[in-house]
Design a protein around this motif. Sequence first.
Motif, short mmCIF file in Angstrom:
data_model
loop_
_atom_site.label_atom_id
_atom_site.label_comp_id
_atom_site.label_asym_id
_atom_site.label_seq_id
_atom_site.Cartn_x
_atom_site.Cartn_y
_atom_site.Cartn_z
N ALA A 110 14.19 -23.51 11.15
CA ALA A 110 13.42 -24.08 10.04
C ALA A 110 13.39 -23.18 8.81
O ALA A 110 13.36 -23.68 7.69
CB ALA A 110 11.99 -24.37 10.50
N TYR A 111 13.38 -21.86 9.03
CA TYR A 111 13.16 -20.94 7.91
C TYR A 111 14.32 -19.99 7.67
O TYR A 111 14.20 -19.07 6.86
CB TYR A 111 11.87 -20.12 8.16
CG TYR A 111 10.68 -20.97 8.48
CD1 TYR A 111 10.22 -21.96 7.59
CD2 TYR A 111 9.98 -20.81 9.68
CE1 TYR A 111 9.12 -22.74 7.89
CE2 TYR A 111 8.87 -21.58 9.97
CZ TYR A 111 8.45 -22.55 9.08
OH TYR A 111 7.36 -23.33 9.37
N GLY A 112 15.44 -20.20 8.34
CA GLY A 112 16.59 -19.31 8.20
C GLY A 112 17.09 -19.18 6.78
O GLY A 112 17.59 -18.13 6.39
N HIS A 113 16.94 -20.22 5.99
CA HIS A 113 17.37 -20.18 4.59
C HIS A 113 16.33 -19.53 3.68
O HIS A 113 16.60 -19.28 2.52
CB HIS A 113 17.70 -21.60 4.11
CG HIS A 113 16.52 -22.52 4.07
ND1 HIS A 113 15.89 -22.96 5.21
CD2 HIS A 113 15.87 -23.07 3.02
CE1 HIS A 113 14.88 -23.75 4.86
NE2 HIS A 113 14.84 -23.83 3.54
N VAL A 166 9.65 -36.41 20.14
CA VAL A 166 8.95 -35.29 20.77
C VAL A 166 7.83 -34.78 19.87
O VAL A 166 6.71 -34.54 20.33
CB VAL A 166 9.93 -34.15 21.12
CG1 VAL A 166 9.21 -32.87 21.45
CG2 VAL A 166 10.80 -34.57 22.29
N ALA A 167 8.10 -34.61 18.58
CA ALA A 167 7.06 -34.12 17.67
C ALA A 167 5.90 -35.11 17.60
O ALA A 167 4.73 -34.69 17.56
CB ALA A 167 7.64 -33.85 16.28
N VAL A 216 11.49 -27.37 24.47
CA VAL A 216 12.09 -27.75 23.18
C VAL A 216 11.04 -27.93 22.09
O VAL A 216 11.39 -28.20 20.94
CB VAL A 216 12.93 -29.04 23.32
CG1 VAL A 216 14.11 -28.82 24.25
CG2 VAL A 216 12.08 -30.23 23.75
N GLY A 217 9.75 -27.78 22.42
CA GLY A 217 8.71 -27.94 21.41
C GLY A 217 7.37 -27.44 21.91
O GLY A 217 7.17 -27.26 23.11
N TYR A 240 6.05 -26.94 16.55
CA TYR A 240 7.45 -26.54 16.39
C TYR A 240 8.30 -27.31 17.38
O TYR A 240 7.94 -27.42 18.55
CB TYR A 240 7.63 -25.04 16.62
CG TYR A 240 6.87 -24.20 15.63
CD1 TYR A 240 7.31 -24.09 14.31
CD2 TYR A 240 5.70 -23.54 16.00
CE1 TYR A 240 6.59 -23.34 13.39
CE2 TYR A 240 4.99 -22.79 15.08
CZ TYR A 240 5.44 -22.69 13.78
OH TYR A 240 4.74 -21.96 12.85
N VAL A 241 9.42 -27.82 16.91
CA VAL A 241 10.37 -28.55 17.75
C VAL A 241 11.77 -28.07 17.39
O VAL A 241 12.11 -27.97 16.20
CB VAL A 241 10.25 -30.08 17.54
CG1 VAL A 241 11.33 -30.82 18.29
CG2 VAL A 241 8.86 -30.56 17.95
#
Length: 177
Positions: free
Chosen positions: A37-40, A117-118, A82-83, A107-108
Amino acid sequence: MTARGHGAAGTRYYVRDAAPADLEAVLSMKARSWREAYGHLRDESFFAAAEATLDRQVEHWRRLMTQGQVLWLAEDSRGRCVGLAAAGPVQDPQDTDLPQVQLHALYVLAEAQGSGVADALLERAIGDGPCLLWVVEDNARAQSFYRRHGFAAVGDPVPMDGPWAGLTERLMVRRGA
């Protein structure tokens, strides 16, 4: 109680209360989802520092669970996490006009996004009642998800500090059904 859902290619997902024995897997999944989600938005040192504290995070959550905090996890049919979701009382209840329930974490993994799932995790954590949450402003996908569930942005973005410095977060509120 276990919620069930289906993901891509018929993958089955189950939502259940996490047990202390699940914490290492759940928090390792959270670290992976942060990278997705935050890699960028953050550099490698941010993620390495967070992952280096896994043992302390496990102990922190173990203490919270003994105090009654519930953590929900979603797992696939092979038992792989996975979440996760966590909710509870507002951490800093300054404004009594706001809901007093806060979604602390949802978080998923990318592979399970779009599978429901979320939605299932959110339902288990807060149902359809009033709630508030904070979301990184640059996370458009999360904001869209929350808007779909009745949340609306409130106020101006707030600068984040510590390892998150340089980003802003936004308060989102759902008044309830």
